[in-house]
Enzyme design. Structure first.
Site, PDB file in Angstrom:
ATOM      1  N   HIS A  34       0.824  -1.219   0.000  1.00 12.76           N
ATOM      2  CA  HIS A  34       0.000   0.000   0.000  1.00 12.76           C
ATOM      3  C   HIS A  34       0.859   1.271   0.000  1.00 12.76           C
ATOM      4  O   HIS A  34       0.348   2.355   0.237  1.00 12.76           O
ATOM      5  CB  HIS A  34      -1.000   0.022   1.163  1.00 12.76           C
ATOM      6  CG  HIS A  34      -2.126  -0.960   0.963  1.00 12.76           C
ATOM      7  ND1 HIS A  34      -3.380  -0.585   0.567  1.00 12.76           N
ATOM      8  CD2 HIS A  34      -2.157  -2.311   1.068  1.00 12.76           C
ATOM      9  CE1 HIS A  34      -4.148  -1.670   0.458  1.00 12.76           C
ATOM     10  NE2 HIS A  34      -3.423  -2.729   0.756  1.00 12.76           N
ATOM     11  N   THR A  35       2.129   1.132  -0.256  1.00 13.41           N
ATOM     12  CA  THR A  35       3.012   2.299  -0.333  1.00 13.41           C
ATOM     13  C   THR A  35       2.977   2.914  -1.731  1.00 13.41           C
ATOM     14  O   THR A  35       3.344   4.077  -1.894  1.00 13.41           O
ATOM     15  CB  THR A  35       4.455   1.889   0.000  1.00 13.41           C
ATOM     16  OG1 THR A  35       4.697   0.618  -0.613  1.00 13.41           O
ATOM     17  CG2 THR A  35       4.661   1.763   1.492  1.00 13.41           C
ATOM     18  N   SER A  67     -12.529 -15.416 -23.324  1.00 15.39           N
ATOM     19  CA  SER A  67     -11.644 -15.924 -22.271  1.00 15.39           C
ATOM     20  C   SER A  67     -11.789 -17.431 -22.157  1.00 15.39           C
ATOM     21  O   SER A  67     -12.909 -17.943 -22.079  1.00 15.39           O
ATOM     22  CB  SER A  67     -12.017 -15.267 -20.939  1.00 15.39           C
ATOM     23  OG  SER A  67     -11.435 -16.009 -19.885  1.00 15.39           O
ATOM     24  N   LEU A 124      -2.402 -11.993  -6.413  1.00 19.19           N
ATOM     25  CA  LEU A 124      -1.219 -12.129  -7.277  1.00 19.19           C
ATOM     26  C   LEU A 124      -1.403 -11.368  -8.593  1.00 19.19           C
ATOM     27  O   LEU A 124      -0.731 -11.635  -9.578  1.00 19.19           O
ATOM     28  CB  LEU A 124      -0.918 -13.611  -7.552  1.00 19.19           C
ATOM     29  CG  LEU A 124      -0.632 -14.468  -6.307  1.00 19.19           C
ATOM     30  CD1 LEU A 124      -0.393 -15.928  -6.692  1.00 19.19           C
ATOM     31  CD2 LEU A 124       0.574 -13.947  -5.523  1.00 19.19           C
ATOM     32  N   SER A 125      -2.355 -10.423  -8.601  1.00 22.35           N
ATOM     33  CA  SER A 125      -2.521  -9.495  -9.728  1.00 22.35           C
ATOM     34  C   SER A 125      -3.004 -10.133 -11.016  1.00 22.35           C
ATOM     35  O   SER A 125      -2.457  -9.875 -12.096  1.00 22.35           O
ATOM     36  CB  SER A 125      -1.212  -8.755 -10.024  1.00 22.35           C
ATOM     37  OG  SER A 125      -0.943  -7.870  -9.027  1.00 22.35           O
ATOM     38  N   ASP A 171       1.337  -3.153  -9.598  1.00 25.29           N
ATOM     39  CA  ASP A 171       1.045  -4.413 -10.276  1.00 25.29           C
ATOM     40  C   ASP A 171       1.280  -4.311 -11.782  1.00 25.29           C
ATOM     41  O   ASP A 171       1.876  -5.191 -12.402  1.00 25.29           O
ATOM     42  CB  ASP A 171      -0.401  -4.841 -10.012  1.00 25.29           C
ATOM     43  CG  ASP A 171      -0.712  -4.920  -8.527  1.00 25.29           C
ATOM     44  OD1 ASP A 171       0.241  -4.877  -7.723  1.00 25.29           O
ATOM     45  OD2 ASP A 171      -1.900  -5.026  -8.183  1.00 25.29           O
TER      46      ASP A 171
END
Ligand code: GLA
Length: 385
Positions: A34-35, A67, A124-125, A171
């Site tokens: 969160h930085t 997809s 994990l994005s 990310d």
């Protein structure tokens, strides 16, 4: 059959034309949570779990996407007067198309088949991997060069303004700029990344708590608001600070009374976490894994107690991981409220670590954790076997 050949064959089941193939990885963040949206420092690595795309240019301006993960199909007319988000997975893809055009990148229509191995909701994005692979494909098909930093920014903008999630740049940046065998320390203000070596003596191990609490997105945006409020209130004493990046621990302590208890603790997490990332980078440069591990543990405590983004299952998993032989440190990774834990483990102890953590976590919670050791990969590009 090679993965790229299989993806190409599936593309031809649905679409026509010879596709080009692309990939964009998910990520694990070693430290610095969160930085990023506080102009601070983060240290992620790109994973071998990735989103793949097979894509062919169309003569018109339709973007059609299917997809293989959910077997769904959707299309977007780039020339439509308005583009309305649909509130589902397509927003990540179409949001990038819309933002690329808005940034002046004229696109061609495209048929795109995507297939992702990044587990959804695991921290994990998976969404950044999807955004980046679609952006990479659209730019390439339209004949534009891909500038990885610019693509990361446009994908972040898609998530902020189209999906409605006020995420930072981490990310998308690591998915575009990852470097094989390394973590990347990113200064999220200057967008400079510097590679950090992972000593051969240790492995990065990721353990999935298998839980994901639905309130996560609202809580994420709320954390961001607390940080912004902290900056606004601290300005009275500290002058023209732009972000919590500009606040030292001493500044914060001296002005503690200007903040509510909650805002103070949110700010304290960010200020101390930035400091930890800088120390962690030094530790890795000096192959000082013990110090690195201690910083990971402190990062988890700060997320749990000050930022309040952990949850019961994740805390249990972290406690179990930290208690294993050969572990330097362990912490939650990603946005929070579930998802994965990352640990740094002595190479010779990895097998036993995975087995013991899986068993102890199952015993404590009933969930069977998926655990894997990572070898960091390169950022997005053409898919090669
Ligand atoms: C999510 C966001 C990132 C970052 C992390 C927390 O992954 O997308 O921008 O803020 O949470 O570190």
């Amino acid at each position: 059959m090679a993965a790229s050949e299989a993806l190409r064959a599936r593309f031809l089941d649905y679409f026509q034309g010879e596709p080009q193939l692309f990939r964009a990885p998910g990520r694990v963040n070693l430290i610095g949570e969160h930085t990023d949206y506080n102009d601070g420092f983060v240290m992620p690595a790109a994973l071998e779990y990735q989103a793949d795309a097979a894509a062919a240019r169309r003569a018109d301006r339709m973007v059609r996407i299917r997809s293989l993960n959910n077997d769904k199909f959707a299309e977007l007319d780039l020339d439509a007067d308005e583009h309305t988000p649909r509130g589902d997975w397509t927003d990540y893809a179409f949001g990038v198309a819309v933002m690329l055009e808005r940034a002046g990148k004229h696109l061609a229509g495209a048929d795109i088949l995507v297939s992702s191995s990044v587990p959804v909701g695991s921290g994990l994005s998976s969404s950044a991997a999807l955004e980046v692979v679609v952006g990479y494909a659209l730019l390439s098909l339209a004949g534009h060069d891909v500038d990885p930093v610019e693509l990361a920014k446009i994908c972040q903008q898609a998530e902020n303004d189209y999906v409605g999630m006020r995420c930072g740049i981490m990310d998308q940046f690591i998915s575009c700029n990852g470097v094989e065998g390394h973590a990347l320390m990113i200064d999220c203000r200057t967008l400079q990344g510097s590679t950090v070596p992972i000593d051969h003596k240790a492995r990065i191990v990721v353990a999935n708590s298998m839980v994901h609490h639905a309130l996560a997105d609202g809580e994420y945006n709320r954390r961001r608001q607390s940080c912004e409020e902290g900056v606004r209130l601290l300005r009275t004493a500290l002058g023209e600070i732009r972000a919590l990046r500009d606040v030292s621990f001493e500044d914060l302590e001296e002005n503690r009374d200007a903040l509510s208890d909650v805002t103070y603790r949110r700010c304290r997490h960010i200020v101390t976490e930035n400091e930890r990332v800088l120390q962690a980078a030094d530790a890795l440069q000096n192959a000082d894994l013990e110090t690195f591990g201690r910083l990971m543990n402190a990062s988890h405590a700060s997320m749990r107690d000050d930022y309040e983004i952990s949850c019961e299952e994740v805390d249990i998993l972290v406690d179990i991981a930290q208690a294993q032989k050969g572990v330097y440190g362990a912490r939650m990774t990603g946005g929070g409220f579930g998802g994965c834990v990352v640990a740094l483990v002595a190479a010779g102890d990895v097998e036993a670590f995975m087995e013991n953590v899986r068993a102890a976590y199952r015993e404590a919670t009933g969930h069977t954790s998926e655990i894997f050791a990572c070898a960091p990969k390169d950022g997005a590009g053409p898919l090669r076997d």
